[in-house]
Design a protein around this motif. Sequence first.
Motif, PDB file in Angstrom:
ATOM      1  N   THR B   7      17.361   5.417   5.765  1.00 58.55           N
ATOM      2  CA  THR B   7      17.046   3.986   5.661  1.00 58.55           C
ATOM      3  C   THR B   7      15.842   3.660   6.538  1.00 58.55           C
ATOM      4  OG1 THR B   7      18.641   3.523   7.445  1.00 58.55           O
ATOM      5  CG2 THR B   7      19.411   3.232   5.178  1.00 58.55           C
ATOM      6  N   PRO B   8      15.025   2.675   6.167  1.00 57.39           N
ATOM      7  CA  PRO B   8      15.063   1.994   4.874  1.00 57.39           C
ATOM      8  C   PRO B   8      14.468   2.873   3.778  1.00 57.39           C
ATOM      9  CG  PRO B   8      13.156   1.287   6.116  1.00 57.39           C
ATOM     10  CD  PRO B   8      13.900   2.250   7.000  1.00 57.39           C
ATOM     11  N   SER B   9      14.642   2.471   2.548  1.00 57.91           N
ATOM     12  CA  SER B   9      14.025   3.234   1.462  1.00 57.91           C
ATOM     13  C   SER B   9      12.528   2.938   1.391  1.00 57.91           C
ATOM     14  CB  SER B   9      14.701   2.916   0.130  1.00 57.91           C
ATOM     15  OG  SER B   9      14.651   1.526  -0.124  1.00 57.91           O
ATOM     16  N   HIS B  10      12.152   1.717   1.767  1.00 59.11           N
ATOM     17  CA  HIS B  10      10.743   1.340   1.775  1.00 59.11           C
ATOM     18  C   HIS B  10      10.515   0.348   2.899  1.00 59.11           C
ATOM     19  CE1 HIS B  10       7.031  -0.309  -0.622  1.00 59.11           C
ATOM     20  NE2 HIS B  10       6.696   0.401   0.430  1.00 59.11           N
ATOM     21  N   GLN B  11       9.476   0.597   3.681  1.00 61.98           N
ATOM     22  CA  GLN B  11       9.114  -0.329   4.744  1.00 61.98           C
ATOM     23  C   GLN B  11       7.618  -0.568   4.716  1.00 61.98           C
ATOM     24  OE1 GLN B  11      10.941   0.309   8.505  1.00 61.98           O
ATOM     25  NE2 GLN B  11       9.727  -1.255   9.532  1.00 61.98           N
ATOM     26  N   VAL B  12       7.272  -1.849   4.791  1.00 67.85           N
ATOM     27  CA  VAL B  12       5.876  -2.244   4.874  1.00 67.85           C
ATOM     28  C   VAL B  12       5.643  -2.803   6.271  1.00 67.85           C
ATOM     29  CG1 VAL B  12       4.061  -3.689   3.913  1.00 67.85           C
ATOM     30  CG2 VAL B  12       5.854  -2.790   2.416  1.00 67.85           C
ATOM     31  N   THR B  13       4.595  -2.343   6.923  1.00 66.52           N
ATOM     32  CA  THR B  13       4.333  -2.789   8.273  1.00 66.52           C
ATOM     33  C   THR B  13       2.838  -2.989   8.484  1.00 66.52           C
ATOM     34  OG1 THR B  13       4.823  -2.321  10.608  1.00 66.52           O
ATOM     35  CG2 THR B  13       4.055  -0.482   9.267  1.00 66.52           C
ATOM     36  N   GLN B  14       2.515  -3.733   9.518  1.00 68.22           N
ATOM     37  CA  GLN B  14       1.116  -3.933   9.863  1.00 68.22           C
ATOM     38  C   GLN B  14       0.657  -2.832  10.812  1.00 68.22           C
ATOM     39  OE1 GLN B  14      -0.988  -6.396   8.764  1.00 68.22           O
ATOM     40  NE2 GLN B  14       0.657  -7.053   7.388  1.00 68.22           N
ATOM     41  N   MET B  15      -0.581  -2.460  10.691  1.00 66.47           N
ATOM     42  CA  MET B  15      -1.171  -1.461  11.581  1.00 66.47           C
ATOM     43  C   MET B  15      -0.932  -1.849  13.033  1.00 66.47           C
ATOM     44  SD  MET B  15      -5.048  -0.059  11.259  1.00 66.47           S
ATOM     45  CE  MET B  15      -5.714  -1.686  11.528  1.00 66.47           C
ATOM     46  N   GLY B  16      -0.543  -0.866  13.840  1.00 63.23           N
ATOM     47  CA  GLY B  16      -0.288  -1.116  15.248  1.00 63.23           C
ATOM     48  C   GLY B  16       1.147  -1.440  15.581  1.00 63.23           C
ATOM     49  N   LYS B  83      -0.709   3.701  12.106  1.00 61.35           N
ATOM     50  CA  LYS B  83      -2.074   3.701  11.601  1.00 61.35           C
ATOM     51  C   LYS B  83      -2.020   3.706  10.082  1.00 61.35           C
ATOM     52  CE  LYS B  83      -2.964   6.926  15.332  1.00 61.35           C
ATOM     53  NZ  LYS B  83      -3.264   8.338  15.629  1.00 61.35           N
ATOM     54  N   LEU B  84      -3.137   3.376   9.473  1.00 57.91           N
ATOM     55  CA  LEU B  84      -3.185   3.377   8.006  1.00 57.91           C
ATOM     56  C   LEU B  84      -2.787   4.742   7.457  1.00 57.91           C
ATOM     57  CD1 LEU B  84      -6.515   1.418   7.391  1.00 57.91           C
ATOM     58  CD2 LEU B  84      -4.175   0.548   7.218  1.00 57.91           C
ATOM     59  N   GLU B  85      -3.232   5.798   8.129  1.00 57.62           N
ATOM     60  CA  GLU B  85      -2.983   7.161   7.638  1.00 57.62           C
ATOM     61  C   GLU B  85      -1.538   7.622   7.820  1.00 57.62           C
ATOM     62  OE1 GLU B  85      -5.349   6.199   9.773  1.00 57.62           O
ATOM     63  OE2 GLU B  85      -5.597   7.634  11.424  1.00 57.62           O
ATOM     64  N   ASP B  86      -0.705   6.801   8.441  1.00 55.74           N
ATOM     65  CA  ASP B  86       0.719   7.122   8.533  1.00 55.74           C
ATOM     66  C   ASP B  86       1.463   6.731   7.261  1.00 55.74           C
ATOM     67  OD1 ASP B  86       0.739   6.093  11.986  1.00 55.74           O
ATOM     68  OD2 ASP B  86       0.529   8.110  11.152  1.00 55.74           O
ATOM     69  N   GLY B 109      17.063  14.230   2.488  1.00 56.61           N
ATOM     70  CA  GLY B 109      17.372  12.893   2.042  1.00 56.61           C
ATOM     71  C   GLY B 109      16.393  12.447   0.965  1.00 56.61           C
ATOM     72  N   ALA B 110      16.629  11.237   0.457  1.00 53.07           N
ATOM     73  CA  ALA B 110      15.800  10.700  -0.626  1.00 53.07           C
ATOM     74  C   ALA B 110      14.453  10.189  -0.128  1.00 53.07           C
ATOM     75  CB  ALA B 110      16.544   9.592  -1.349  1.00 53.07           C
ATOM     76  N   GLY B 111      14.327  10.009   1.176  1.00 51.97           N
ATOM     77  CA  GLY B 111      13.044   9.613   1.732  1.00 51.97           C
ATOM     78  C   GLY B 111      12.940   8.148   2.080  1.00 51.97           C
ATOM     79  N   SER B 112      12.025   7.863   3.002  1.00 52.64           N
ATOM     80  CA  SER B 112      11.660   6.488   3.344  1.00 52.64           C
ATOM     81  C   SER B 112      10.170   6.341   3.113  1.00 52.64           C
ATOM     82  CB  SER B 112      11.956   6.191   4.823  1.00 52.64           C
ATOM     83  OG  SER B 112      13.327   6.184   5.087  1.00 52.64           O
ATOM     84  N   ARG B 113       9.823   5.397   2.264  1.00 54.42           N
ATOM     85  CA  ARG B 113       8.393   5.177   1.994  1.00 54.42           C
ATOM     86  C   ARG B 113       7.848   4.199   3.003  1.00 54.42           C
ATOM     87  NH1 ARG B 113       5.088   6.435  -1.705  1.00 54.42           N
ATOM     88  NH2 ARG B 113       6.706   7.096  -3.175  1.00 54.42           N
ATOM     89  N   LEU B 114       6.847   4.611   3.766  1.00 46.59           N
ATOM     90  CA  LEU B 114       6.212   3.751   4.749  1.00 46.59           C
ATOM     91  C   LEU B 114       4.832   3.361   4.252  1.00 46.59           C
ATOM     92  CD1 LEU B 114       6.129   2.437   7.575  1.00 46.59           C
ATOM     93  CD2 LEU B 114       5.147   4.575   8.430  1.00 46.59           C
ATOM     94  N   THR B 115       4.597   2.068   4.214  1.00 48.80           N
ATOM     95  CA  THR B 115       3.283   1.554   3.836  1.00 48.80           C
ATOM     96  C   THR B 115       2.722   0.781   5.023  1.00 48.80           C
ATOM     97  OG1 THR B 115       3.949   1.341   1.514  1.00 48.80           O
ATOM     98  CG2 THR B 115       1.993   0.112   2.225  1.00 48.80           C
ATOM     99  N   VAL B 116       1.578   1.212   5.510  1.00 48.04           N
ATOM    100  CA  VAL B 116       0.929   0.559   6.645  1.00 48.04           C
ATOM    101  C   VAL B 116      -0.278  -0.204   6.137  1.00 48.04           C
ATOM    102  CG1 VAL B 116      -0.107   0.875   8.916  1.00 48.04           C
ATOM    103  CG2 VAL B 116       1.701   2.430   8.154  1.00 48.04           C
ATOM    104  N   LEU B 117      -0.297  -1.504   6.409  1.00 42.51           N
ATOM    105  CA  LEU B 117      -1.393  -2.354   5.923  1.00 42.51           C
ATOM    106  C   LEU B 117      -2.386  -2.661   7.031  1.00 42.51           C
ATOM    107  CD1 LEU B 117       0.731  -4.844   3.816  1.00 42.51           C
ATOM    108  CD2 LEU B 117      -0.442  -2.789   3.033  1.00 42.51           C
TER     109      LEU B 117
END
Lengths: 111, 117
Positions: B7-16, B83-86, B109-117
């Motif tokens: 968990t989570p399956s998908h997380q969106v976060t801001q750089m830093g 960082k963006l590259e994470d 596991g099924a994975g957690s997708r991390l999106t850094v904006l």
Amino acid sequence: DAKTTQPPSMDCAEGRAANLPCNHSTISGNEYVYWYRQIHSQGPQYIIHGLKNNETNEMASLIITEDRKSSTLILPHATLRDTAVYYCIVMAWEYGNKLVFGAGTILRVKS
Amino acid sequence: EPEVTQTPSHQVTQMGQEVILRCVPISNHLYFYWYRQILGQKVEFLVSFYNNEISEKSEIFDDQFSVERPDGSNFTLKIRSTKLEDSAMYFCASSDGLGPSGANVLTFGAGSRLTVL
């Protein structure tokens, strides 16, 4: 770095056997051959492994050549759900050893 | 069949920002791993963990990363300042170190997708 060579992609007709080759010419005596697959960015899934004898389980068969320098994963009756990236990995058996993934083979099963 | 839960399956976060990805390994497993996969690239090893300490880590696993087993069931990956590259899929895996024929089989596991904006 990965110690195996696999073709980048293969196609297979649904219901037919899929034979995925792997070259591991530098394999050491204590290294096993493992096969995993990854379906559409899901987590890698273990399929089968072997040391020197041929192995079979409910998912697949693994044929290892006598000199252990190559192997073939056989999916006896491929289905559309077998479309995935297949990874051949050699790894010495040690407690807690890590897998090192290469690029694998993209297997496309077509109806 | 026992499974590794992430968990989570998908997380969106801001750089830093700091991010914590959580994993519940299979209960009788002793070895724990984190891998990541940047979109379109190979699955890359990050770190392995055994007996409450890091066994091995890759060059990717720099000071921005840390792992912890805070209790008897969870295994976490923390990225201190993203960082963006994470941006990637992060996979947790576990193993009992043994398996059929005494070989080390990892369950992912099924994975957690991390999106850094």
